[in-house]
Design a protein around this motif. Sequence first.
Motif, PDB file in Angstrom:
ATOM      1  N   LEU A 505       0.830  -1.206   0.000  1.00  0.00           N
ATOM      2  CA  LEU A 505       0.000   0.000   0.000  1.00  0.00           C
ATOM      3  C   LEU A 505       0.868   1.262   0.000  1.00  0.00           C
ATOM      4  O   LEU A 505       0.554   2.248  -0.675  1.00  0.00           O
ATOM      5  N   LEU A 506       1.964   1.227   0.756  1.00  0.00           N
ATOM      6  CA  LEU A 506       2.870   2.378   0.774  1.00  0.00           C
ATOM      7  C   LEU A 506       3.489   2.608  -0.608  1.00  0.00           C
ATOM      8  O   LEU A 506       3.646   3.747  -1.047  1.00  0.00           O
ATOM      9  N   GLU A 507       3.840   1.497  -1.283  1.00  0.00           N
ATOM     10  CA  GLU A 507       4.398   1.615  -2.620  1.00  0.00           C
ATOM     11  C   GLU A 507       3.369   2.201  -3.584  1.00  0.00           C
ATOM     12  O   GLU A 507       3.702   3.024  -4.441  1.00  0.00           O
ATOM     13  N   GLU A 508       2.106   1.769  -3.409  1.00  0.00           N
ATOM     14  CA  GLU A 508       1.033   2.327  -4.232  1.00  0.00           C
ATOM     15  C   GLU A 508       0.891   3.827  -3.984  1.00  0.00           C
ATOM     16  O   GLU A 508       0.719   4.601  -4.932  1.00  0.00           O
ATOM     17  N   MET A 509       0.948   4.224  -2.729  1.00  0.00           N
ATOM     18  CA  MET A 509       0.844   5.642  -2.401  1.00  0.00           C
ATOM     19  C   MET A 509       2.003   6.422  -3.013  1.00  0.00           C
ATOM     20  O   MET A 509       1.817   7.516  -3.554  1.00  0.00           O
ATOM     21  N   ARG A 510       3.214   5.840  -2.948  1.00  0.00           N
ATOM     22  CA  ARG A 510       4.368   6.512  -3.531  1.00  0.00           C
ATOM     23  C   ARG A 510       4.195   6.679  -5.036  1.00  0.00           C
ATOM     24  O   ARG A 510       4.470   7.751  -5.591  1.00  0.00           O
ATOM     25  N   GLN A 511       3.704   5.639  -5.687  1.00  0.00           N
ATOM     26  CA  GLN A 511       3.489   5.706  -7.133  1.00  0.00           C
ATOM     27  C   GLN A 511       2.408   6.725  -7.491  1.00  0.00           C
ATOM     28  O   GLN A 511       2.540   7.460  -8.474  1.00  0.00           O
ATOM     29  N   LYS A 512       1.354   6.765  -6.670  1.00  0.00           N
ATOM     30  CA  LYS A 512       0.281   7.737  -6.917  1.00  0.00           C
ATOM     31  C   LYS A 512       0.809   9.167  -6.789  1.00  0.00           C
ATOM     32  O   LYS A 512       0.505  10.025  -7.618  1.00  0.00           O
ATOM     33  N   ASN A 513       1.583   9.416  -5.735  1.00  0.00           N
ATOM     34  CA  ASN A 513       2.152  10.759  -5.554  1.00  0.00           C
ATOM     35  C   ASN A 513       3.093  11.114  -6.700  1.00  0.00           C
ATOM     36  O   ASN A 513       3.118  12.257  -7.171  1.00  0.00           O
ATOM     37  N   GLU A 514       3.849  10.117  -7.151  1.00  0.00           N
ATOM     38  CA  GLU A 514       4.756  10.338  -8.276  1.00  0.00           C
ATOM     39  C   GLU A 514       3.983  10.663  -9.546  1.00  0.00           C
ATOM     40  O   GLU A 514       4.361  11.553 -10.313  1.00  0.00           O
ATOM     41  N   GLN A 515       2.891   9.940  -9.748  1.00  0.00           N
ATOM     42  CA  GLN A 515       2.037  10.197 -10.914  1.00  0.00           C
ATOM     43  C   GLN A 515       1.452  11.604 -10.852  1.00  0.00           C
ATOM     44  O   GLN A 515       1.398  12.316 -11.874  1.00  0.00           O
ATOM     45  N   LEU A 516       1.025  11.997  -9.657  1.00  0.00           N
ATOM     46  CA  LEU A 516       0.457  13.341  -9.496  1.00  0.00           C
ATOM     47  C   LEU A 516       1.499  14.414  -9.795  1.00  0.00           C
ATOM     48  O   LEU A 516       1.210  15.400 -10.479  1.00  0.00           O
ATOM     49  N   MET A 517       2.700  14.232  -9.273  1.00  0.00           N
ATOM     50  CA  MET A 517       3.754  15.216  -9.499  1.00  0.00           C
ATOM     51  C   MET A 517       4.134  15.291 -10.974  1.00  0.00           C
ATOM     52  O   MET A 517       4.339  16.379 -11.523  1.00  0.00           O
ATOM     53  N   GLU A 518       4.214  14.138 -11.621  1.00  0.00           N
ATOM     54  CA  GLU A 518       4.546  14.116 -13.051  1.00  0.00           C
ATOM     55  C   GLU A 518       3.490  14.847 -13.866  1.00  0.00           C
ATOM     56  O   GLU A 518       3.803  15.614 -14.778  1.00  0.00           O
ATOM     57  N   GLN A 519       2.214  14.581 -13.509  1.00  0.00           N
ATOM     58  CA  GLN A 519       1.146  15.227 -14.270  1.00  0.00           C
ATOM     59  C   GLN A 519       1.132  16.728 -14.025  1.00  0.00           C
ATOM     60  O   GLN A 519       0.926  17.513 -14.961  1.00  0.00           O
ATOM     61  N   LYS A 520       1.363  17.152 -12.800  1.00  0.00           N
ATOM     62  CA  LYS A 520       1.401  18.587 -12.515  1.00  0.00           C
ATOM     63  C   LYS A 520       2.484  19.266 -13.335  1.00  0.00           C
ATOM     64  O   LYS A 520       2.288  20.364 -13.866  1.00  0.00           O
ATOM     65  N   GLU A 521       3.654  18.605 -13.439  1.00  0.00           N
ATOM     66  CA  GLU A 521       4.744  19.171 -14.216  1.00  0.00           C
ATOM     67  C   GLU A 521       4.382  19.234 -15.699  1.00  0.00           C
ATOM     68  O   GLU A 521       4.658  20.232 -16.379  1.00  0.00           O
ATOM     69  N   GLN A 522       3.732  18.169 -16.206  1.00  0.00           N
ATOM     70  CA  GLN A 522       3.312  18.157 -17.607  1.00  0.00           C
ATOM     71  C   GLN A 522       2.290  19.258 -17.888  1.00  0.00           C
ATOM     72  O   GLN A 522       2.388  19.974 -18.898  1.00  0.00           O
ATOM     73  N   ILE A 523       1.315  19.387 -16.977  1.00  0.00           N
ATOM     74  CA  ILE A 523       0.283  20.413 -17.143  1.00  0.00           C
ATOM     75  C   ILE A 523       0.903  21.801 -17.090  1.00  0.00           C
ATOM     76  O   ILE A 523       0.542  22.691 -17.865  1.00  0.00           O
ATOM     77  N   TYR A 524       1.862  21.995 -16.185  1.00  0.00           N
ATOM     78  CA  TYR A 524       2.531  23.293 -16.072  1.00  0.00           C
ATOM     79  C   TYR A 524       3.265  23.629 -17.367  1.00  0.00           C
ATOM     80  O   TYR A 524       3.171  24.759 -17.867  1.00  0.00           O
ATOM     81  N   GLN A 525       3.990  22.647 -17.914  1.00  0.00           N
ATOM     82  CA  GLN A 525       4.730  22.877 -19.156  1.00  0.00           C
ATOM     83  C   GLN A 525       3.780  23.177 -20.307  1.00  0.00           C
ATOM     84  O   GLN A 525       4.047  24.066 -21.139  1.00  0.00           O
TER      85      GLN A 525
END
Length: 585
Positions: A505-525
């Motif tokens: 579950l912790l790994e899933e949470m880490r992946q979810k946060n990573e996905q969110l950060m990646e998408q925020k960066e993509q949206i910002y760009q």
Amino acid sequence: MASEDNMPGPVCLIENMEGQMSTNQEALSILSAIQQPVVVVAIVGLYRTGKSYLMNKLAGKNTGFSLGSTVQSQTKGLWMWCMPHPQKPGHTLVLLDTEGLGDVEKGDNQNDCWIFALAILLSSTFVYNSMGVINQQAMDQLHYVTELTDRIRTRCSPNHQELEDSDEYVSFFPDFVWALRDFSLELKINGQAISADEYLENSLRLLQGTGQNEKQIDLNLPRICIRKFFPTKKCFVFERPAPGKKLGQLESMQDQDLDSDFVEQVAEFCSYVFRSSKVKTISGGLKVNGPRLSSLVTTYVNSIINGSLPCVENAVLVLAETENSAALQKAIDHYDQQMSQRVQLPTETLQELLDLHRTCEKEAIKIFMEISFKDVNQVFLTKLEMELERKRREFCKKNQEVSSDHCLSLLRDIFSRLEEDVKQGVYHKPRGYSLFNQKIQELKKKYYEEPGKGVQAEEALKEFLQTKEGITDAILQADQSLTEKERAIEVERVKIEAAERASKLLEEMRQKNEQLMEQKEQIYQERMKQLSEKMEREQEQLKEEQRKAMEHKILEEKKIKEECERLQIENEDLREKASHKCVIS
């Protein structure tokens, strides 16, 4: 809803009662219903010079705007008549007839100046109507144009007040048409036939003696202002339409009853206006529609009422506030509509939801970028991003809730028979724990095989099994076939499984946060790219406006300089001749 299609006649747009101006809400409502680009033609001139007749002809009617048949001025304020443009499909023609200037009954020149200024500010084609020829008297009557720099501001920032440049006026001034009524002269100069446009151009040449004294400067000021302010200039001459006694019956007279030359001249005038008049635009090249014109009317009139000068920059910013608010709402509505159509909660993965959000967000921002303008410091774009981010969090939260509820319902259904067997004591016997554990694994497998569980599948299973730990421990302790060592080993195994689930579950949470950060960066760009492209387009538009204004300025300054040099030479020749005469005498 009111529109240009059901306007049988003109309505008052700006009322002028005893020198006090106010907007007419009925007329503003009519404008607000017109979503098409508007071509705005305004006419001004001394009272009782036949302005309304020309406007009625542009409307394709004999009656409409009040003509009047006495020496008393008829039209008060500004009257509006909207109709589908006769030559430009998808456009609306807005005709503005103004009260006559110089009405002795008003006795207020200031009021006339405001009428003149409003007609300039609101129109894309400005018609000045006068009687007879263009002479010094006609120029003197056009003193209103020389006062425009005292009536209109292009910029309103305190830091720019001292930088006000009259050359900027050409960037938003309408095209200029001079209509000369009851014109009886031959269009000739030095025996050569000339066009009406050449007659106007010649009339706008500086008078001899320019620069010699203040009086001569004043005489030429209207000429200079017309040449500097208006981007294009056109002239029409009109014969007397009918004998004097019949002039009061123009509304009821047919073309065959009027002077044929006059009828032809009116037709040419209307044809030119229909063909050449542009859509009203504001700074940045934004086309004005009915609601935008309504906003300009309200802003300018309110400025006059409040005792301040109408400011083009301020009117554009007020309009931008309204437009950008609407653009913001339209973008949000699009996002809501598309997400409701495309998203089926719960999504199988967080990435699936994020991809849908990203697609809809990108479309929403694109819509905002296309229809917003002058979003100073990206205030409204920031509001949009914050709102879309809030909606993303809401979707993620809702996605988790729907997934959790669905998984809990599924687990209760799958494990219901197990719970019934536990109550019946099926597993409270030797080797009962092994059978119970085997059943748990079978039911977990069945749970995993069920589709559509969503993002909370593991969390829901973990929480559900935690509620069964007491039962599991009771069955383990009750199983007499197990030794104490075997029980201890089983307890340790259960702890390891729980730790593994927690780690997963912790790994899933880490992946979810990573996905969110990646998408925020993509949206910002992506946003920065869209914003950069929009700013480049706006900058190009501004450069084009400035280029045209500068070309006009350079051309007029060159002409004025040449005329001044010519006049100086003529003055020197005159002085030389006068001196020569004195010597001979």
